[in-house]
Design a protein around this motif. Structure first.
Motif, PDB file in Angstrom:
ATOM      1  N   ARG A 217       0.868  -1.173   0.000  1.00  0.00           N
ATOM      2  CA  ARG A 217       0.000   0.000   0.000  1.00  0.00           C
ATOM      3  C   ARG A 217       0.902   1.219   0.000  1.00  0.00           C
ATOM      4  NH1 ARG A 217      -3.063   2.532   4.419  1.00  0.00           N
ATOM      5  NH2 ARG A 217      -4.348   4.027   3.344  1.00  0.00           N
ATOM      6  N   LEU A 218       0.780   2.059  -1.011  1.00  0.00           N
ATOM      7  CA  LEU A 218       1.621   3.236  -1.152  1.00  0.00           C
ATOM      8  C   LEU A 218       0.761   4.486  -1.186  1.00  0.00           C
ATOM      9  CD1 LEU A 218       4.032   1.940  -3.922  1.00  0.00           C
ATOM     10  CD2 LEU A 218       4.475   2.032  -1.472  1.00  0.00           C
ATOM     11  N   THR A 219       1.367   5.605  -0.844  1.00  0.00           N
ATOM     12  CA  THR A 219       0.673   6.883  -0.849  1.00  0.00           C
ATOM     13  C   THR A 219       1.498   7.883  -1.637  1.00  0.00           C
ATOM     14  OG1 THR A 219      -0.247   6.414   1.311  1.00  0.00           O
ATOM     15  CG2 THR A 219      -0.245   8.698   0.640  1.00  0.00           C
ATOM     16  N   LYS A 220       0.819   8.677  -2.464  1.00  0.00           N
ATOM     17  CA  LYS A 220       1.486   9.756  -3.187  1.00  0.00           C
ATOM     18  C   LYS A 220       1.115  11.053  -2.487  1.00  0.00           C
ATOM     19  CE  LYS A 220       2.105  11.897  -7.648  1.00  0.00           C
ATOM     20  NZ  LYS A 220       1.793  11.836  -9.073  1.00  0.00           N
ATOM     21  N   ALA A 221       2.120  11.756  -1.992  1.00  0.00           N
ATOM     22  CA  ALA A 221       1.905  13.015  -1.289  1.00  0.00           C
ATOM     23  C   ALA A 221       2.463  14.157  -2.130  1.00  0.00           C
ATOM     24  CB  ALA A 221       2.578  12.983   0.069  1.00  0.00           C
ATOM     25  N   ILE A 222       1.726  15.252  -2.178  1.00  0.00           N
ATOM     26  CA  ILE A 222       2.121  16.432  -2.950  1.00  0.00           C
ATOM     27  C   ILE A 222       2.085  17.631  -2.027  1.00  0.00           C
ATOM     28  CG2 ILE A 222       1.591  17.879  -4.941  1.00  0.00           C
ATOM     29  CD1 ILE A 222      -0.014  15.467  -6.033  1.00  0.00           C
TER      30      ILE A 222
ATOM     31  N   VAL B 160       6.158   9.243  -3.744  1.00  0.00           N
ATOM     32  CA  VAL B 160       5.366   8.050  -3.460  1.00  0.00           C
ATOM     33  C   VAL B 160       6.083   7.300  -2.348  1.00  0.00           C
ATOM     34  CG1 VAL B 160       4.476   5.890  -4.379  1.00  0.00           C
ATOM     35  CG2 VAL B 160       4.535   7.918  -5.817  1.00  0.00           C
ATOM     36  N   MET B 161       5.348   7.018  -1.247  1.00  0.00           N
ATOM     37  CA  MET B 161       5.967   6.404  -0.076  1.00  0.00           C
ATOM     38  C   MET B 161       4.954   5.599   0.709  1.00  0.00           C
ATOM     39  SD  MET B 161       6.138   9.898   2.070  1.00  0.00           S
ATOM     40  CE  MET B 161       6.271  10.842   0.575  1.00  0.00           C
ATOM     41  N   SER B 162       5.424   4.982   1.752  1.00  0.00           N
ATOM     42  CA  SER B 162       4.564   4.235   2.667  1.00  0.00           C
ATOM     43  C   SER B 162       3.695   5.223   3.452  1.00  0.00           C
ATOM     44  CB  SER B 162       5.445   3.431   3.625  1.00  0.00           C
ATOM     45  OG  SER B 162       4.666   2.814   4.598  1.00  0.00           O
ATOM     46  N   PRO B 163       2.445   4.877   3.763  1.00  0.00           N
ATOM     47  CA  PRO B 163       1.563   5.805   4.480  1.00  0.00           C
ATOM     48  C   PRO B 163       2.101   6.260   5.838  1.00  0.00           C
ATOM     49  CG  PRO B 163       0.303   3.953   3.629  1.00  0.00           C
ATOM     50  CD  PRO B 163       1.741   3.643   3.384  1.00  0.00           C
TER      51      PRO B 163
ATOM     52  N   VAL C 178       4.314   9.600   5.535  1.00  0.00           N
ATOM     53  CA  VAL C 178       3.754  10.818   4.949  1.00  0.00           C
ATOM     54  C   VAL C 178       3.834  12.011   5.910  1.00  0.00           C
ATOM     55  CG1 VAL C 178       1.650  11.902   4.066  1.00  0.00           C
ATOM     56  CG2 VAL C 178       2.247   9.601   3.366  1.00  0.00           C
ATOM     57  N   GLY C 179       3.447  11.820   7.159  1.00  0.00           N
ATOM     58  CA  GLY C 179       3.454  12.926   8.124  1.00  0.00           C
ATOM     59  C   GLY C 179       4.833  13.531   8.305  1.00  0.00           C
ATOM     60  N   ALA C 180       5.847  12.696   8.414  1.00  0.00           N
ATOM     61  CA  ALA C 180       7.212  13.189   8.591  1.00  0.00           C
ATOM     62  C   ALA C 180       7.683  13.913   7.331  1.00  0.00           C
ATOM     63  CB  ALA C 180       8.143  12.038   8.910  1.00  0.00           C
ATOM     64  N   TRP C 181       7.308  13.396   6.159  1.00  0.00           N
ATOM     65  CA  TRP C 181       7.722  14.028   4.908  1.00  0.00           C
ATOM     66  C   TRP C 181       7.079  15.408   4.734  1.00  0.00           C
ATOM     67  CZ3 TRP C 181       5.295  15.281   0.177  1.00  0.00           C
ATOM     68  CH2 TRP C 181       6.173  15.573  -0.868  1.00  0.00           C
ATOM     69  N   LEU C 182       5.817  15.524   5.093  1.00  0.00           N
ATOM     70  CA  LEU C 182       5.135  16.810   4.968  1.00  0.00           C
ATOM     71  C   LEU C 182       5.647  17.828   5.985  1.00  0.00           C
ATOM     72  CD1 LEU C 182       1.454  15.673   4.375  1.00  0.00           C
ATOM     73  CD2 LEU C 182       2.971  16.748   2.723  1.00  0.00           C
TER      74      LEU C 182
END
Length: 50
Positions: free
Chosen positions: A15-20, A37-40, A43-47
């Motif tokens: 399961r992957l998530t694309k964050a923009i 595109v990363m693991s769900p 996402v929080g740390a990347w944002l």
């Protein structure tokens, strides 16, 4: 950050998530979009990071 979008993607067994996110350039002041595109779970740390 003015806007953020998160979309879920599903492949075979992962399961992957694309964050923009929008990033403002300190030099010109213009906004650019950065996506990844990363693991769900990541996402929080990347944002949060700049």
């Amino acid at each position: 950050m003015a806007k953020k979008t998160v979309a879920s993607l599903q492949t075979s067994s992962k399961r992957l998530t694309k964050a923009i996110k929008m990033v403002k350039s300190p030099k010109t002041g213009a906004y650019t979009f950065v996506d990844s595109v990363m693991s769900p779970e990541l996402v929080g740390a990347w944002l949060d990071k700049k």
